[in-house]
Design a protein around this motif. Structure first.
Motif, PDB file in Angstrom:
ATOM      1  N   LEU A  79       0.827  -1.211   0.000  1.00 14.87           N
ATOM      2  CA  LEU A  79       0.000   0.000   0.000  1.00 14.87           C
ATOM      3  C   LEU A  79       0.857   1.255   0.000  1.00 14.87           C
ATOM      4  CD1 LEU A  79      -2.898  -0.875   2.472  1.00 14.87           C
ATOM      5  CD2 LEU A  79      -3.074  -0.511   0.006  1.00 14.87           C
ATOM      6  N   ILE A  80       1.924   1.255   0.784  1.00 13.97           N
ATOM      7  CA  ILE A  80       2.807   2.429   0.828  1.00 13.97           C
ATOM      8  C   ILE A  80       3.381   2.710  -0.552  1.00 13.97           C
ATOM      9  CG2 ILE A  80       5.093   3.170   1.627  1.00 13.97           C
ATOM     10  CD1 ILE A  80       4.364   2.164   4.385  1.00 13.97           C
ATOM     11  N   LEU A  81       3.778   1.673  -1.255  1.00 14.24           N
ATOM     12  CA  LEU A  81       4.358   1.845  -2.580  1.00 14.24           C
ATOM     13  C   LEU A  81       3.317   2.392  -3.562  1.00 14.24           C
ATOM     14  CD1 LEU A  81       7.311   1.108  -3.368  1.00 14.24           C
ATOM     15  CD2 LEU A  81       6.385  -0.878  -4.552  1.00 14.24           C
ATOM     16  N   ILE A  82       2.128   1.788  -3.570  1.00 14.58           N
ATOM     17  CA  ILE A  82       1.081   2.197  -4.512  1.00 14.58           C
ATOM     18  C   ILE A  82       0.584   3.603  -4.208  1.00 14.58           C
ATOM     19  CG2 ILE A  82      -1.265   1.693  -5.295  1.00 14.58           C
ATOM     20  CD1 ILE A  82      -0.609  -1.303  -4.705  1.00 14.58           C
ATOM     21  N   LEU A  83       0.260   3.853  -2.938  1.00 16.36           N
ATOM     22  CA  LEU A  83      -0.269   5.171  -2.579  1.00 16.36           C
ATOM     23  C   LEU A  83       0.804   6.251  -2.650  1.00 16.36           C
ATOM     24  CD1 LEU A  83      -2.638   4.219   0.389  1.00 16.36           C
ATOM     25  CD2 LEU A  83      -3.204   4.593  -2.024  1.00 16.36           C
ATOM     26  N   GLY A  84       2.075   5.867  -2.420  1.00 11.10           N
ATOM     27  CA  GLY A  84       3.170   6.813  -2.595  1.00 11.10           C
ATOM     28  C   GLY A  84       3.286   7.268  -4.035  1.00 11.10           C
ATOM     29  N   ALA A  85       3.083   6.333  -4.973  1.00 13.24           N
ATOM     30  CA  ALA A  85       3.125   6.685  -6.397  1.00 13.24           C
ATOM     31  C   ALA A  85       1.984   7.625  -6.759  1.00 13.24           C
ATOM     32  CB  ALA A  85       3.052   5.415  -7.235  1.00 13.24           C
ATOM     33  N   ILE A  86       0.814   7.395  -6.161  1.00 18.11           N
ATOM     34  CA  ILE A  86      -0.340   8.277  -6.408  1.00 18.11           C
ATOM     35  C   ILE A  86      -0.073   9.660  -5.833  1.00 18.11           C
ATOM     36  CG2 ILE A  86      -2.757   8.646  -5.774  1.00 18.11           C
ATOM     37  CD1 ILE A  86      -3.028   5.542  -5.901  1.00 18.11           C
ATOM     38  N   TRP A  87       0.489   9.700  -4.646  1.00 18.39           N
ATOM     39  CA  TRP A  87       0.817  10.970  -3.985  1.00 18.39           C
ATOM     40  C   TRP A  87       1.737  11.807  -4.879  1.00 18.39           C
ATOM     41  CZ3 TRP A  87      -1.256  12.698   0.526  1.00 18.39           C
ATOM     42  CH2 TRP A  87      -0.639  13.757   1.187  1.00 18.39           C
ATOM     43  N   LYS A  88       2.712  11.148  -5.455  1.00 18.84           N
ATOM     44  CA  LYS A  88       3.640  11.861  -6.342  1.00 18.84           C
ATOM     45  C   LYS A  88       2.942  12.295  -7.624  1.00 18.84           C
ATOM     46  CE  LYS A  88       8.125  11.403  -8.619  1.00 18.84           C
ATOM     47  NZ  LYS A  88       9.251  10.508  -8.936  1.00 18.84           N
ATOM     48  N   LYS A  89       2.056  11.459  -8.110  1.00 16.73           N
ATOM     49  CA  LYS A  89       1.378  11.748  -9.378  1.00 16.73           C
ATOM     50  C   LYS A  89       0.478  12.980  -9.277  1.00 16.73           C
ATOM     51  CE  LYS A  89      -1.070   9.325 -13.085  1.00 16.73           C
ATOM     52  NZ  LYS A  89       0.074   9.300 -14.006  1.00 16.73           N
ATOM     53  N   ILE A  90      -0.071  13.218  -8.079  1.00 13.82           N
ATOM     54  CA  ILE A  90      -0.942  14.397  -7.915  1.00 13.82           C
ATOM     55  C   ILE A  90      -0.135  15.645  -7.537  1.00 13.82           C
ATOM     56  CG2 ILE A  90      -2.964  13.016  -7.330  1.00 13.82           C
ATOM     57  CD1 ILE A  90      -2.523  13.670  -4.400  1.00 13.82           C
ATOM     58  N   GLY A  91       1.198  15.543  -7.671  1.00 15.99           N
ATOM     59  CA  GLY A  91       2.040  16.724  -7.513  1.00 15.99           C
ATOM     60  C   GLY A  91       2.537  16.992  -6.119  1.00 15.99           C
ATOM     61  N   ARG A  92       2.504  15.979  -5.242  1.00 19.81           N
ATOM     62  CA  ARG A  92       2.985  16.174  -3.880  1.00 19.81           C
ATOM     63  C   ARG A  92       4.277  15.373  -3.698  1.00 19.81           C
ATOM     64  NH1 ARG A  92      -2.180  16.709   0.139  1.00 19.81           N
ATOM     65  NH2 ARG A  92      -3.613  17.689  -1.323  1.00 19.81           N
ATOM     66  N   ASN A  93       5.238  15.963  -2.983  1.00 19.96           N
ATOM     67  CA  ASN A  93       6.522  15.260  -2.828  1.00 19.96           C
ATOM     68  C   ASN A  93       7.116  15.423  -1.437  1.00 19.96           C
ATOM     69  OD1 ASN A  93       7.281  17.902  -2.874  1.00 19.96           O
ATOM     70  ND2 ASN A  93       8.819  17.706  -4.501  1.00 19.96           N
ATOM     71  N   ASN A  94       6.257  15.746  -0.469  1.00 23.30           N
ATOM     72  CA  ASN A  94       6.730  15.899   0.907  1.00 23.30           C
ATOM     73  C   ASN A  94       6.489  14.588   1.652  1.00 23.30           C
ATOM     74  OD1 ASN A  94       6.764  16.482   3.782  1.00 23.30           O
ATOM     75  ND2 ASN A  94       6.806  18.646   3.207  1.00 23.30           N
ATOM     76  N   ILE A  95       7.560  13.917   2.034  1.00 24.22           N
ATOM     77  CA  ILE A  95       7.437  12.595   2.661  1.00 24.22           C
ATOM     78  C   ILE A  95       6.769  12.675   4.028  1.00 24.22           C
ATOM     79  CG2 ILE A  95       9.748  12.669   3.683  1.00 24.22           C
ATOM     80  CD1 ILE A  95       7.934   9.554   2.288  1.00 24.22           C
ATOM     81  N   VAL A  96       7.017  13.762   4.780  1.00 21.73           N
ATOM     82  CA  VAL A  96       6.388  13.913   6.092  1.00 21.73           C
ATOM     83  C   VAL A  96       4.872  14.037   5.930  1.00 21.73           C
ATOM     84  CG1 VAL A  96       6.186  15.395   8.129  1.00 21.73           C
ATOM     85  CG2 VAL A  96       8.433  14.907   7.151  1.00 21.73           C
ATOM     86  N   ASP A  97       4.431  14.835   4.952  1.00 24.83           N
ATOM     87  CA  ASP A  97       2.991  14.978   4.706  1.00 24.83           C
ATOM     88  C   ASP A  97       2.378  13.641   4.288  1.00 24.83           C
ATOM     89  OD1 ASP A  97       3.151  17.611   5.326  1.00 24.83           O
ATOM     90  OD2 ASP A  97       3.001  18.355   3.269  1.00 24.83           O
ATOM     91  N   PHE A  98       3.100  12.889   3.459  1.00 25.48           N
ATOM     92  CA  PHE A  98       2.571  11.587   3.031  1.00 25.48           C
ATOM     93  C   PHE A  98       2.400  10.646   4.222  1.00 25.48           C
ATOM     94  CE2 PHE A  98       3.367   7.140   1.950  1.00 25.48           C
ATOM     95  CZ  PHE A  98       2.291   6.904   1.104  1.00 25.48           C
ATOM     96  N   LYS A  99       3.409  10.591   5.089  1.00 30.62           N
ATOM     97  CA  LYS A  99       3.318   9.694   6.241  1.00 30.62           C
ATOM     98  C   LYS A  99       2.170  10.087   7.156  1.00 30.62           C
ATOM     99  CE  LYS A  99       8.125   8.112   6.484  1.00 30.62           C
ATOM    100  NZ  LYS A  99       9.367   8.062   7.299  1.00 30.62           N
ATOM    101  N   ARG A 100       1.985  11.377   7.359  1.00 27.79           N
ATOM    102  CA  ARG A 100       0.869  11.838   8.188  1.00 27.79           C
ATOM    103  C   ARG A 100      -0.456  11.413   7.574  1.00 27.79           C
ATOM    104  NH1 ARG A 100       0.348  17.276   8.056  1.00 27.79           N
ATOM    105  NH2 ARG A 100      -0.858  17.366   9.965  1.00 27.79           N
TER     106      ARG A 100
END
Length: 788
Positions: A79-100
């Motif tokens: 899930l982290i891998l898949i949702l991380g790819a989506i997070w990047k695709k929508i223009g977000r690249n802050n790892i702290v925000d993603f983890k939160r």
């Protein structure tokens, strides 16, 4: 039918099971450790089996014939891998925000997978976090992926609908044993199972009677739930002898006081570690300890890959080529554990690249996501003794319910950490809303469960209690554990301690004129350390002109944080890269460093998460940052000097933050609240003296560990914000203090006494505060005293 069986001792339940007063086919437990303990208490030839809840769910889905659901099920690493790819695709690249966002998504989906529920609860969070969580939630639905919580809800709906295969077995007897907490999704599943099965939950009676409406055990419907009393109250001897010992002397005290006969050693920590085993003075030990066997090798590999990224993002194809050559090197030198890590990393790189066309470049965000996913897939290993002849068994306090009729030594020291249970950390509005949907995790309930286990443990065994001085008085979770006992305190002193005569360093003309937090800390740790460093001005450290030492690295990292946050309000990898090179260039003018690669990797690693978290802190609390906030205060003829790494303030809050390169000096709140570490208290007193502290504002004092942000530690008098601080800043340890002003007043008094002692001192004897004061002292090789 659901049967909540109220017990006084776990023996009540197992005796009823063995005598078939309770019929059971399967016992479901929260984890493998409890499943192993249950199996030991079951008849060896019985038909009852103990399995984990994850195994039970997979068995149920298989029995229902839902192979497609099983195929769509994704674990956390996937899930982290898949949702991380989506997070990047929508223009977000802050790892702290993603983890939160990912952590909140996981928490809230345990209550409900409804869009409406998530939208309502997220109204209490900032817009950026709210939108991020909803994006991830909706993509899960669009991709038809099933996580752990959805698998519970799916199974519940299937059972309620009654659309079952003829081969699906019903009218079974299922026990759910050893759960300290159940999520709303798990409670819902048990209710659905109870429609056709006889479900049993054993639970301590005294804990049940004191439980609250928000606790999971109170969330079962009355119309299909039966409360059953089992067994008789414990006949308990309240008076107990408690042996007290000095800090860092547990091993020597046990060696002196404990006999050679066969015994069980219970350590008051939640999980046995190699470090705690090494504290024990016995050699014939039987134990089982979780060990992160691959951690050092994984970090070594990550450091190598980090060095390939110091110049910026790289093509994944290029990274894979370098990784292949590195694996050839590892194979040649037979570094098998690092090879395993490398193969997992290679597999994750390919998966990441296949998730989106844009994932052909490896940047900081992408690599952080991949590292997290790989770390979750690394094999989990236990270190255990293979010898069957070991006469002394070592277990953790979590496993005491499985110890019966033994001679036991129970030992507790400050290295074991707090026994406080896990509680929900939400704001009042969020907590109120969630408690209307499902149970909330409450630390007090878990503490009461542990206390009931402890009472049973003391009743069923011959136990000697050994506890380090001051723990009962300073740790609420420990005092609660012993609250039902009438203790007879006995101090244990070492027989014939080694005494040495030391040559005292007499300084008759000493006059105290200036003082800093570090100087006063040194004197507190050891008067002779203070003398050698500040009066004799001895420094055994060698400064190499072609190396940047640890102190200089810390200064560089502080400057990077300051410069970046003064210039930017969002995280940008290229700007971060530019600031690192700009700050480092100034230091390199004074040094002849031959290779910059390692220092660049380290500077980036130590400042990335810190920058992202400080940005989040600044935005959420509306703070203005003062970096390197200097003070110079005259008090009673002494010049108090110093510089606070970060003093931040808003209309409602004030933060005093010190940056550290590790958490060596603040591994627990106890060392700070006992004033063993005085730096933060010292800073507060000086700023207060300068009238910079506003009494109407909430105060936050904290250390930020740049090497691992989750080790950071904050304490405050703001109870409301403390609940959400972990999500706001991604800091793991936050403590709200009722008695903050009392702690501050007590420190002021202790500081005055310490300063007076320093003023009077003319001999500066080698009198270390504890063993660690010697162990980590840079002057220990020229000190006349050996380590304690």
């Amino acid at each position: 039918m659901l049967n909540i069986v109220l017990i006084h001792k776990t023996n009540d339940f197992f005796d009823a099971l063995i005598s078939e007063k309770i019929l059971v086919g399967t016992i479901v437990t929260p984890n493998p450790k409890i499943a192993d303990g249950v199996r030991k208490r079951l008849p060896s030839q019985g038909a009852v089996d103990a399995i984990t809840i994850s195994k039970f769910i997979k068995n149920e889905l298989t029995a229902l014939g839902d192979q497609e659901v099983l195929e769509r099920y994704k674990g956390k690493s996937e899930l982290i891998l898949i949702l991380g790819a989506i997070w990047k695709k929508i223009g977000r690249n802050n790892i702290v925000d993603f983890k939160r966002a990912f952590n909140l998504l996981t928490e809230f989906r345990s209550f409900s997978i409804s869009d409406q529920v998530l939208e309502t609860v997220l109204e209490h969070y900032d817009e950026e976090l709210r939108s991020g969580v909803l994006w991830l939630h909706r993509f899960l639905a669009q991709l038809e992926l099933i996580d752990e919580h959805q698998s519970y809800f799916y199974l519940s709906e299937k059972l309620r609908a009654g659309d079952l295969l003829p081969s699906y077995e019903t009218q079974r007897n299922i026990v759910f044993y050893g759960f300290e907490f159940m999520t709303a999704s798990q409670v819902d599943l048990i209710k659905s199972l109870a429609l056709r099965e006889d479900v049993v939950i054993p639970f301590y009676k005294e804990v049940y009677e004191s439980s609250e409406a928000i606790d999971w055990i109170r969330w079962f419907d009355d119309h299909n739930t039966k409360i059953v009393d089992l067994g008789e109250p414990i006949q308990f001897l309240n008076k107990r002898k408690l042996f007290r010992f000095s800090k860092n002397y547990m091993g020597r005290v046990l060696e002196q006081e404990v006999g050679e006969e066969e015994k069980v050693l219970v350590l008051a920590e939640k999980n046995i570690t190699r470090e705690s085993i090494q504290e024990l003075p016995f050699t014939d030990l039987k134990f089982k300890s979780e060990i992160d066997l691959f951690n050092e090798d994984f970090l070594s590999l990550i450091s190598e890959v980090d060095s390939w990224l110091v110049t910026g993002p790289q093509a994944i194809a290029k990274i894979e080529e370098k990784l292949k050559h590195h694996l050839d090197y590892l194979i040649e030198f037979k570094k098998f554990r690092e090879i395993k890590c490398g193969l997992l990393l290679s597999d994750k790189l390919q998966q990441w690249q296949g998730l989106a066309e844009e994932n052909n470049q490896l940047d900081v965000f992408s690599f952080e996501i991949i590292k997290e996913s790989v770390s979750l897939d690394l094999p989990r290993v236990n270190l255990a003794t293979l010898s069957s002849s070991a006469s002394n068994e070592v277990i953790s306090i979590q496993d005491i319910e499985f110890i019966k009729e033994k001679n036991v030594v129970f030992a507790m020291n400050s290295n074991h950490g707090s026994l406080k249970g896990s509680g929900a950390q939400y704001t009042e509005n969020v907590e109120k809303y969630l408690s209307s949907i499902g149970p909330l995790r409450r630390a007090e309930l878990e503490s009461e469960l542990l206390k009931s286990k402890f009472k049973e443990f003391l009743t069923d065994n011959n136990v000697d209690l050994y506890v380090e001085n001051h723990l009962l008085e300073h740790d609420v979770s420990i005092s609660r554990l012993f609250s039902f006992l009438e203790l007879e305190n006995t101090s244990v002193f070492l027989k014939d301690p080694i005494r040495k005569q030391y040559n005292l360093l007499v300084k008759e003309d000493f006059s105290l004129s200036r003082l800093s937090a570090s100087r006063l800390q040194k004197y507190k740790e050891c008067p002779q350390k203070y003398y050698l460093q500040y009066l004799a001005k001895l420094s055994p450290q060698i400064d190499f002109k072609d190396e940047i030492n640890v102190l200089e690295r810390g200064q560089i990292e502080h400057k990077i944080l300051e410069l970046y946050l003064k210039q930017n309000s969002e995280y940008d990898e290229q700007k971060h890269h530019d600031v690192i090179h700009h700050v480092l260039a100034k230091y390199l003018k004074q040094k002849k460093v031959t290779s910059q690669k390692d220092i660049l990797v380290e500077l980036k690693a130590y400042t990335t998460s810190a920058i992202q978290s400080l940005i989040r802190l600044k935005q959420n609390y509306g703070l203005y940052f003062h970096f390197e906030y200097d003070f110079d205060v005259q008090e009673e003829g002494i010049q108090y000097l110093g510089s606070v790494d970060l003093f931040a303030e808003s209309d409602e809050h004030q933060f005093i933050i010190d940056f550290k390169r590790s958490n060596r000096i603040f591994t627990s709140f106890i060392s700070i609240l006992n004033y063993d570490q005085i730096q933060l208290w010292f800073y507060y007193q000086r700023l207060n003296k300068l009238n910079k502290i506003v009494p109407t504002k909430k105060i936050w004092l904290g250390y930020m560990d740049l090497s691992n942000l989750e080790n950071s530690m904050f304490f405050t008098d703001d109870f409301e914000q403390a609940k959400s601080f972990k999500q706001d800043v991604f800091v793991a340890k936050v403590k709200a203090l009722d008695e903050m002003q009392e702690f501050l007043s007590t420190y002021k008094e202790q500081e005055e006494n310490l300063v007076q002692a320093l003023r009077r001192d003319k001999e500066f004897p080698p009198r270390p505060l504890d063993k660690e004061a010697c162990q980590f002292c840079t002057l220990k090789n020229i000190c006349p005293r050996e380590a304690l």
